[in-house]
Design an enzyme around this catalytic site. Structure first.
Site: not given
Ligand code: DX5
Ligand code: ZN
Length: 217
Positions: A8, A33, A35, A37, A66, A68, A137, A142-145, A175, A197
């Site tokens: 991602s 991938h 994202d 948003m 993706h 969102m 999901m 909404g957020f990575g990490g 994801d 990600g």
């Molecule tokens: C979350 C995203 C994911 C995210 C994954 O809203 O859809 O694709 O970037 O990132 P990690 O692997 O850091 O959770």
């Molecule tokens: Zn995603």
């Protein structure tokens, strides 16, 4: 099928996007991938159509987009023109899911539906036959990490059974919070595509991490 890895780009270094893409190009990653948003469906804004288009000019890997965003039907053609190969929309963000899935396919792309952690795979029973992909999901979008939600394993098993009942060939994508520690169990439960990600881009050696994720048996 052998599982696929989709890094991602949300976790990549946006100030060095070209070199991050070059790294992915060299890697064993199967898809990129992306994202998207809108600050409406999810409480964050990432990047949009011009950035997808710029990325598409630097890679031959399929772009897994993706969305969102609320009412994704408004932007399907734009993302197609920007280079998307796969578009996943959210069950929770689209009133006319069947119509929008058909639109994505009519534009020549693969069509997926993503479900939030609180949404049961059972709600997809009447659309599963039309889907190329279901994205479960494993974090709140909404957020990575974020931390991986353990209930995801149960949902993968449930979806796999539902697929058989519905005669569906949709592939199962996971994801959020995917890393080397949970990847094996996810694959054993029936996951086909792992989005990763932070575990890739924040690792010491992203190329090696992608290879390790790919080599899981
Ligand atoms: C979350 C995203 C994911 C995210 C994954 O809203 O859809 O694709 O970037 O990132 P990690 O692997 O850091 O959770
Ligand atoms: Zn995603």
């Amino acid at each position: 099928m052998k599982h696929l890895i989709a890094p991602s780009m949300l976790a990549s270094d946006f100030s060095n996007l070209e070199s991050e893409i070059k790294m992915i190009n060299k890697s064993e990653a199967d898809w990129l991938h992306l994202d998207i948003m809108d600050g409406e469906f999810v409480p964050n804004i990432s990047f949009g159509i011009p950035v997808v288009q710029a990325i598409s000019q630097h890679t031959n890997k399929p772009l897994d987009v993706h969305l969102m965003i609320q009412k994704p039907e408004r932007y399907i053609e734009d993302f197609k023109n920007a280079g998307a190969n796969i578009i996943t929309i959210h069950f929770e963000a689209c009133t006319h899911l069947h119509r929008t899935i058909n639109l994505i396919k009519k534009e020549g792309m693969k069509a997926g539906v993503a479900i939030n952690p609180h949404t049961s795979p059972n709600v997809l029973a009447d659309i599963l036959i039309d889907l190329d992909l279901v994205c479960i999901m494993s974090v709140n979008p909404g957020f990575g990490g974020q931390f991986f939600i353990e209930n995801t394993y149960r949902k993968v098993t449930l979806l796999n059974n539902l697929k058989k009942e519905c005669n569906s060939n949709a592939i199962i994508q996971i994801d959020g919070g995917v890393d080397i520690n949970n990847a094996k169990k996810l694959i054993q439960c029936g996951a086909n595509v792992l989005v990763a990600g932070s575990s890739v881009f924040k690792s010491k050696n992203p190329l090696q991490t992608i290879q390790e994720l790919k080599n899981i048996n």
